[in-house]
Design a protein around this motif. Sequence first.
Motif, PDB file in Angstrom:
ATOM      1  N   UNK A   4       0.832  -1.207   0.000  1.00 21.66           N
ATOM      2  CA  UNK A   4       0.000   0.000   0.000  1.00 21.66           C
ATOM      3  C   UNK A   4       0.864   1.253   0.000  1.00 21.66           C
ATOM      4  N   UNK A   5       1.937   1.224   0.763  1.00 19.03           N
ATOM      5  CA  UNK A   5       2.836   2.381   0.801  1.00 19.03           C
ATOM      6  C   UNK A   5       3.522   2.588  -0.539  1.00 19.03           C
ATOM      7  N   UNK A   6       3.834   1.489  -1.228  1.00 13.78           N
ATOM      8  CA  UNK A   6       4.400   1.612  -2.577  1.00 13.78           C
ATOM      9  C   UNK A   6       3.408   2.296  -3.510  1.00 13.78           C
ATOM     10  N   UNK A   7       2.141   1.897  -3.414  1.00 14.96           N
ATOM     11  CA  UNK A   7       1.113   2.511  -4.257  1.00 14.96           C
ATOM     12  C   UNK A   7       0.945   3.998  -3.951  1.00 14.96           C
ATOM     13  N   UNK A   8       1.173   4.366  -2.702  1.00 22.13           N
ATOM     14  CA  UNK A   8       1.049   5.766  -2.290  1.00 22.13           C
ATOM     15  C   UNK A   8       2.293   6.580  -2.596  1.00 22.13           C
ATOM     16  N   UNK A   9       3.291   5.941  -3.163  1.00 23.01           N
ATOM     17  CA  UNK A   9       4.494   6.658  -3.551  1.00 23.01           C
ATOM     18  C   UNK A   9       5.522   6.837  -2.461  1.00 23.01           C
ATOM     19  N   UNK A  10       5.376   6.083  -1.360  1.00 26.69           N
ATOM     20  CA  UNK A  10       6.366   6.157  -0.290  1.00 26.69           C
ATOM     21  C   UNK A  10       7.654   5.478  -0.773  1.00 26.69           C
ATOM     22  N   UNK A  11       8.795   6.145  -0.678  1.00 27.36           N
ATOM     23  CA  UNK A  11      10.038   5.550  -1.182  1.00 27.36           C
ATOM     24  C   UNK A  11      10.351   4.228  -0.490  1.00 27.36           C
ATOM     25  N   UNK A  12      10.898   3.268  -1.226  1.00 28.57           N
ATOM     26  CA  UNK A  12      11.282   1.997  -0.613  1.00 28.57           C
ATOM     27  C   UNK A  12      12.337   2.213   0.464  1.00 28.57           C
ATOM     28  N   UNK A  13      12.307   1.352   1.466  1.00 28.47           N
ATOM     29  CA  UNK A  13      13.285   1.428   2.542  1.00 28.47           C
ATOM     30  C   UNK A  13      14.564   0.715   2.131  1.00 28.47           C
ATOM     31  N   UNK A  14      15.611   0.950   2.892  1.00 27.32           N
ATOM     32  CA  UNK A  14      16.881   0.271   2.656  1.00 27.32           C
ATOM     33  C   UNK A  14      17.416  -0.209   4.001  1.00 27.32           C
ATOM     34  N   UNK A  15      18.713  -0.310   4.169  1.00 30.74           N
ATOM     35  CA  UNK A  15      19.269  -0.797   5.415  1.00 30.74           C
ATOM     36  C   UNK A  15      19.020   0.209   6.538  1.00 30.74           C
ATOM     37  N   UNK A  16      18.552  -0.307   7.670  1.00 32.20           N
ATOM     38  CA  UNK A  16      18.301   0.537   8.822  1.00 32.20           C
ATOM     39  C   UNK A  16      16.931   1.179   8.793  1.00 32.20           C
ATOM     40  N   UNK A  17      16.541   1.722   9.942  1.00 31.88           N
ATOM     41  CA  UNK A  17      15.197   2.299  10.078  1.00 31.88           C
ATOM     42  C   UNK A  17      15.221   3.767  10.463  1.00 31.88           C
ATOM     43  N   UNK A  18      16.367   4.405  10.346  1.00 32.68           N
ATOM     44  CA  UNK A  18      16.451   5.822  10.707  1.00 32.68           C
ATOM     45  C   UNK A  18      15.444   6.630   9.891  1.00 32.68           C
ATOM     46  N   UNK A  19      14.699   7.491  10.581  1.00 33.05           N
ATOM     47  CA  UNK A  19      13.695   8.308   9.920  1.00 33.05           C
ATOM     48  C   UNK A  19      12.347   7.637   9.778  1.00 33.05           C
ATOM     49  N   UNK A  20      12.247   6.375  10.192  1.00 34.03           N
ATOM     50  CA  UNK A  20      10.989   5.650  10.106  1.00 34.03           C
ATOM     51  C   UNK A  20      10.375   5.504  11.502  1.00 34.03           C
ATOM     52  N   UNK A  21       9.076   5.214  11.573  1.00 34.46           N
ATOM     53  CA  UNK A  21       8.439   5.035  12.882  1.00 34.46           C
ATOM     54  C   UNK A  21       9.139   3.961  13.697  1.00 34.46           C
ATOM     55  N   UNK A  22       9.307   4.244  14.995  1.00 31.96           N
ATOM     56  CA  UNK A  22       9.894   3.268  15.894  1.00 31.96           C
ATOM     57  C   UNK A  22      11.400   3.250  15.944  1.00 31.96           C
ATOM     58  N   UNK A  23      12.065   4.195  15.260  1.00 30.50           N
ATOM     59  CA  UNK A  23      13.520   4.209  15.306  1.00 30.50           C
ATOM     60  C   UNK A  23      13.990   4.778  16.627  1.00 30.50           C
TER      61      UNK A  23
END
Length: 268
Positions: free
Chosen positions: A76-95
């Motif tokens: 769903x996030x891909x469909x909404x245009x949210x950039x794919x994640x990579x290594x690590x979770x910095x900047x994402x919820x729960x970091x």
Amino acid sequence: MIGAEESGVRYEKKGHVAYVTLNRPAVLNAMDLRMHEELALVWDDVEADDEVRVAVLTGAGDRSFSVGQDLRERARRDQDGVPPSTFGSRGQPGWPRLTERFELSKPVIARVNGYALGGGFELALACDLVVASDQAVFALPEATLGLVPGAGGAFRLARQLPLKLAMGYLLTGRRMSAAEALRMGLVNEVVPADQLDEAVAGWTEDLLRSAPLAVRAIKEAVMRSVDMPLEEAFSTPFRWEQRRRHSQDAVEGPRAFAEKREPVWRGV
């Protein structure tokens, strides 16, 4: 609220043990962004509460520890245009998530029953001890999904296994049984499913018999020095070791031994 029935995480404290349960059994405890946000609050509390000496991480139900990232949410996030994640979770919820909480000083035991796939396996790899049922299954299937093991699986598996073995599992997504994981040293103990809680309790009891500041000092020293030259490790000042060294517990242990009694740990 953490601990509520509708929450993605159950969090309880009993004695000196914190029990953290991934609570989405209907989707095999797949981790969505809400769960990550709740887990961040839990790990903050585990570290801050000096009454907590050990944490036990597990998944609700008897089918899965966790199958990792909620791929439906990711789609769903891909469909909404949210950039794919990579290594690590910095900047994402729960970091920072558990896989990046390099300063977490309390020991964490993974209690694994059923599937530990993708991010679920990465969580287990980030724990200090792993106790698994003989029904546990481990894998990092990201390559078969066009993804990478971004929560540390690519890094930790290559550090915890011989490189060729790690690459075999990372590049193919092959699954390993609990028995295979035990043989390769990725888990501490494998027991029948109906003995899993008893086995976990045995490890928590052993940890609680150890001095809490000594446990934290040892964990910090080991985790920080694992990639250091040996000479540098001996000369590095470790924060929790400084606290242990000047603590009442450092005196209490030898005194209790000399007096032939059980030590009374203060943790100060």
